[in-house]
Structures are given as structure tokens and as C-alpha cells.
Scaffold this motif. Structure first.
Motif, PDB file in Angstrom:
ATOM      1  N   LEU A 157       0.832  -1.195   0.000  1.00  0.00           N
ATOM      2  CA  LEU A 157       0.000   0.000   0.000  1.00  0.00           C
ATOM      3  C   LEU A 157       0.871   1.251   0.000  1.00  0.00           C
ATOM      4  O   LEU A 157       0.614   2.201  -0.751  1.00  0.00           O
ATOM      5  CB  LEU A 157      -0.928  -0.015   1.210  1.00  0.00           C
ATOM      6  N   TYR A 158       1.910   1.264   0.807  1.00  0.00           N
ATOM      7  CA  TYR A 158       2.827   2.411   0.827  1.00  0.00           C
ATOM      8  C   TYR A 158       3.507   2.599  -0.531  1.00  0.00           C
ATOM      9  O   TYR A 158       3.687   3.735  -0.987  1.00  0.00           O
ATOM     10  CB  TYR A 158       3.881   2.252   1.929  1.00  0.00           C
ATOM     11  N   ASN A 159       3.875   1.511  -1.176  1.00  0.00           N
ATOM     12  CA  ASN A 159       4.462   1.622  -2.510  1.00  0.00           C
ATOM     13  C   ASN A 159       3.455   2.202  -3.495  1.00  0.00           C
ATOM     14  O   ASN A 159       3.817   2.966  -4.393  1.00  0.00           O
ATOM     15  CB  ASN A 159       4.986   0.266  -2.980  1.00  0.00           C
ATOM     16  N   GLY A 160       2.190   1.856  -3.316  1.00  0.00           N
ATOM     17  CA  GLY A 160       1.146   2.432  -4.162  1.00  0.00           C
ATOM     18  C   GLY A 160       1.016   3.930  -3.960  1.00  0.00           C
ATOM     19  O   GLY A 160       0.802   4.685  -4.915  1.00  0.00           O
ATOM     20  N   PHE A 161       1.155   4.378  -2.704  1.00  0.00           N
ATOM     21  CA  PHE A 161       1.119   5.815  -2.447  1.00  0.00           C
ATOM     22  C   PHE A 161       2.284   6.524  -3.128  1.00  0.00           C
ATOM     23  O   PHE A 161       2.122   7.634  -3.658  1.00  0.00           O
ATOM     24  CB  PHE A 161       1.150   6.103  -0.942  1.00  0.00           C
ATOM     25  N   LEU A 162       3.449   5.899  -3.113  1.00  0.00           N
ATOM     26  CA  LEU A 162       4.597   6.495  -3.809  1.00  0.00           C
ATOM     27  C   LEU A 162       4.321   6.601  -5.306  1.00  0.00           C
ATOM     28  O   LEU A 162       4.576   7.633  -5.928  1.00  0.00           O
ATOM     29  CB  LEU A 162       5.868   5.679  -3.551  1.00  0.00           C
ATOM     30  N   ALA A 163       3.793   5.532  -5.890  1.00  0.00           N
ATOM     31  CA  ALA A 163       3.476   5.543  -7.321  1.00  0.00           C
ATOM     32  C   ALA A 163       2.439   6.620  -7.634  1.00  0.00           C
ATOM     33  O   ALA A 163       2.589   7.382  -8.603  1.00  0.00           O
ATOM     34  CB  ALA A 163       2.973   4.167  -7.762  1.00  0.00           C
ATOM     35  N   ALA A 164       1.398   6.709  -6.816  1.00  0.00           N
ATOM     36  CA  ALA A 164       0.355   7.705  -7.048  1.00  0.00           C
ATOM     37  C   ALA A 164       0.912   9.127  -6.944  1.00  0.00           C
ATOM     38  O   ALA A 164       0.563   9.999  -7.760  1.00  0.00           O
ATOM     39  CB  ALA A 164      -0.784   7.511  -6.045  1.00  0.00           C
ATOM     40  N   GLY A 165       1.772   9.362  -5.972  1.00  0.00           N
ATOM     41  CA  GLY A 165       2.370  10.683  -5.825  1.00  0.00           C
ATOM     42  C   GLY A 165       3.241  11.056  -7.011  1.00  0.00           C
ATOM     43  O   GLY A 165       3.235  12.213  -7.460  1.00  0.00           O
ATOM     44  N   LEU A 166       3.966  10.075  -7.539  1.00  0.00           N
ATOM     45  CA  LEU A 166       4.816  10.349  -8.700  1.00  0.00           C
ATOM     46  C   LEU A 166       3.973  10.628  -9.946  1.00  0.00           C
ATOM     47  O   LEU A 166       4.299  11.522 -10.739  1.00  0.00           O
ATOM     48  CB  LEU A 166       5.779   9.186  -8.939  1.00  0.00           C
ATOM     49  N   VAL A 167       2.896   9.881 -10.113  1.00  0.00           N
ATOM     50  CA  VAL A 167       1.996  10.146 -11.243  1.00  0.00           C
ATOM     51  C   VAL A 167       1.370  11.533 -11.097  1.00  0.00           C
ATOM     52  O   VAL A 167       1.268  12.285 -12.070  1.00  0.00           O
ATOM     53  CB  VAL A 167       0.921   9.045 -11.366  1.00  0.00           C
TER      54      VAL A 167
END
Length: 120
Positions: free
Chosen positions: A55-65
Motif C-alpha cells: 500500500l505504501y508503494n502504491g502511495f509512492l506511485a500515485a504521488g509520482l503520477v
């Protein structure tokens, strides 16, 4: 240089989306167990922890997008912030879990951050 930076940020986002899938959805399946080298028992015992990490990795991906699609100065600032988070998480993971994380996570983040800053 901006195009190179955008591609690198996109690749780092894709990497973290991939990690999300591995840790949240495939952890106890063959691809997920192979990804981390765990047997079935270890994968089962650590599944909840892995899903949280995913989930934390998903937040990183979403923030980068978000950083890629938002207009500046917000886009630039989001990219710098989330890439910095990627680097810190990669360094911490290398120290506490596996040194491979330094190359797999922190290095791509650092390269992308360098490109973002140079493009500015």
C-alpha cells in the motif's frame, strides 16, 4: 532533459506500482514468493505486513503520477518530494532488510530526482 526526467519518473512510478501488485496481491502466489525468496509458510506469516508495504508503494506511485500530471510548481514539488521518499525508503530498506534495495529502489529514485532537478 525534461522528457528524460518525465520518463525516469514514470519508470519509478511503474516500479512502485509493480511492487504494490507483488506485495498486496501476489505475495502468497508463486510470483510473489519468488520475488522475495520466501517459502509458502513465510509468505503466509508475513502477508499482512507485505500488504501494508505494498500500500505504501502504491502511495509512492500515485504521488509520482500526480507529479507528472500536475502543472508546475506543484508537479515539480510533488516529484521532488515523492522521489526523495523513494530514496529514503530505499536506503532504509537496504540498511534494515536487503542491500539489493539500494540498487533496485534508491538508485532509480536518485537518477530520476537528478534528472528532475537538472531539467528545472
Amino acid at each position: 532533459m525534461e522528457a528524460v526526467a518525465n520518463v525516469l519518473v514514470g519508470l519509478v512510478a511503474a516500479l512502485h506500482a509493480y511492487i504494490l501488485v507483488m506485495e498486496m496481491f501476489l505475495w502468497q502466489k508463486k510470483p510473489g514468493m519468488r520475488f522475495h525468496g520466501f517459502d509458502r509458510d513465510m509468505a503466509k506469516a508475513t502477508a499482512a505486513m507485505a500488504a501494508n508495504q505494498g500500500l505504501y508503494n502504491g502511495f509512492l506511485a500515485a504521488g509520482l503520477v500526480w507529479g507528472l500530471v500536475a502543472a508546475d510548481p506543484t508537479g515539480f514539488r510533488a516529484q521532488v518530494f515523492f522521489l526523495s521518499c523513494v530514496i529514503v525508503a530505499g536506503v532504509y530498506g537496504a540498511i534494515t532488510a536487503n542491500v539489493r534495495i539500494l540498487v533496485a529502489q534508491a538508485l532509480p529514485g536518485a537518477l530520476a530526482l537528478g534528472a528532475v532537478l537538472l531539467a528545472r
